[in-house]
Design an enzyme around this catalytic site. Structure first.
Site, PDB file in Angstrom:
ATOM      1  N   GLU A 149      -0.089  -1.268   5.619  1.00  0.00           N
ATOM      2  CA  GLU A 149       0.999  -0.846   6.494  1.00  0.00           C
ATOM      3  C   GLU A 149       0.935   0.636   6.800  1.00  0.00           C
ATOM      4  O   GLU A 149       1.379   1.071   7.862  1.00  0.00           O
ATOM      5  CB  GLU A 149       2.349  -1.191   5.852  1.00  0.00           C
ATOM      6  CG  GLU A 149       3.546  -1.029   6.768  1.00  0.00           C
ATOM      7  CD  GLU A 149       4.154   0.378   6.776  1.00  0.00           C
ATOM      8  OE1 GLU A 149       4.993   0.655   7.657  1.00  0.00           O
ATOM      9  OE2 GLU A 149       3.796   1.192   5.894  1.00  0.00           O
ATOM     10  N   ASP A 165       0.815  -1.212   0.000  1.00  0.00           N
ATOM     11  CA  ASP A 165       0.000   0.000   0.000  1.00  0.00           C
ATOM     12  C   ASP A 165       0.849   1.262   0.000  1.00  0.00           C
ATOM     13  O   ASP A 165       2.031   1.251   0.357  1.00  0.00           O
ATOM     14  CB  ASP A 165      -0.967   0.014   1.180  1.00  0.00           C
ATOM     15  CG  ASP A 165      -0.280  -0.043   2.533  1.00  0.00           C
ATOM     16  OD1 ASP A 165       0.739  -0.741   2.652  1.00  0.00           O
ATOM     17  OD2 ASP A 165      -0.774   0.608   3.483  1.00  0.00           O
TER      18      ASP A 165
END
Length: 351
Positions: free
Chosen positions: A125, A71
């Site tokens: 994350e 991400d």
């Protein structure tokens, strides 16, 4: 768009970058990575939500875990990627799709590695820790994270960064007595009282401890302040949000006590905490990695998932392409040379 881990590394990197994967939208990239890895007979490929895990099962004496998150922070008009000279710009180029591309290329290429390998491409994350898929996997399938050593391919200028800082978030609230601002003497101004807290933070000298041979730099800072309800009311409440980044020689409890000492006399309300991780560069797998990569290791300023692996008893380091100072910047970029430096080092070490 398809990913070709066996082809040109720069083309692979740009393809990974151009699949937008802001936190919560990782599925397309995870699908493409899973598809690319399932063609490799030497890998067992598992899927857990939008996390893809690929493992060798060769019966080696040691297992190395290599992890990277899929991400990014939100796009700011910086996709698709673009090339300017020897730099590639775009959201995620620094944090941390360069690492993801290197992982893909190495996972496919290393058919007979010297250690068994676990490659983890994980989601969420860049948001709160509870949403991080490694939190879920550590609770439900901890064996998938097990290893003798781990490398987080976070941006580190293609150099080893050992351990990571811990982080605390807390608030201090001053209270007063509300009154009409035309009759201020009838009240007590809570915002004015915050001056003492801010003075202590401004005058605080952050420590720079050495931990396992690496020099860390702590920081204790106000990051937000809120108080007052109207332009004609003496405020009866003021809240200061504070962030403490501490070196990994302190536990979370020791870090909390340190903050209480600095702000003695005030009540601290802790809202978030994450322990740091010691570098662990004296462990044999880490020493071998350092010998293969070369250069002088440095301390990691900031928190990364090396702390998560450290808590599981797996020593870990950060090593990836890109300058961490450009992470999350609108003009985020990654030098092409860093991609090849990291790929070649990983192949040399694990091959």
């Amino acid at each position: 768009m398809t990913l070709d881990p066996r082809g040109d590394l720069v083309a692979l990197f740009r393809a990974v970058v151009d699949i937008e994967s802001v936190s919560g939208n990782e599925r397309e990239l995870a699908d493409q990575i899973e598809r690319a890895l399932r063609d490799s007979a030497h890998l067992e490929v598992l899927r857990d939500g939008d996390t893809v895990i690929a493992r060798t099962q060769l019966g080696r004496a040691e297992r190395v875990v290599v992890a990277g998150h899929l991400d990014t922070v939100p796009v700011a008009g910086n996709l698709p990627s673009r090339v300017e000279g020897e730099l590639i710009y775009g959201r995620g180029t620094c944090d941390m799709k360069g690492g993801v591309a290197v992982m893909l290329a190495c996972a496919v290429a290393l058919r007979e590695p010297s250690s068994d390998l676990t490659w983890i491409f994980y989601d969420h994350e860049e948001v709160e820790s509870a949403a991080n898929s490694l939190t879920r996997i550590a609770a439900t399938r901890p064996e998938l994270l097990a290893g003798d050593f781990a490398v987080l391919m976070e941006p580190s200028n293609a150099r080893i960064e050992g351990g990571c800082q811990g982080t605390l978030r807390f608030t201090v609230t001053t209270t007063g007595r509300a009154a009409h601002s035309a009759r201020a003497w009838m009240g007590h101004n809570a915002i004015h009282d915050a001056a003492d807290v801010l003075d202590r933070l401004r005058n605080h000298q952050p420590e720079q401890p050495e931990v396992d041979g690496l020099r860390y730099h702590e920081g204790l800072n106000a990051v937000a302040i809120e108080g007052g309800i109207a332009g004609n009311v003496i405020p009866d409440r003021c809240t200061i949000a504070i962030n403490y980044r501490f070196a990994p020689h302190r536990s979370v409890e020791e870090a909390k006590q340190y903050c209480r000492t600095v702000l003695d006399g005030y009540e601290l309300t802790f809202t978030d905490a994450a322990a740091g991780a010691r570098p662990g560069l004296d462990r044999p797998p880490a020493a071998a990695f350092l010998a293969a990569v070369g250069g002088e290791p440095s301390a990691k300023f900031g928190w990364t998932d090396v702390a998560r692996f450290s808590a599981l008893g797996v020593p870990a380091v950060n090593f990836g392409p890109g300058n961490p100072e450009k992470a999350h910047a609108d003009d985020e970029f990654c030098p092409v040379a860093d991609l090849f430096t990291c790929r070649d080092a990983m192949l040399r070490w694990l091959g």
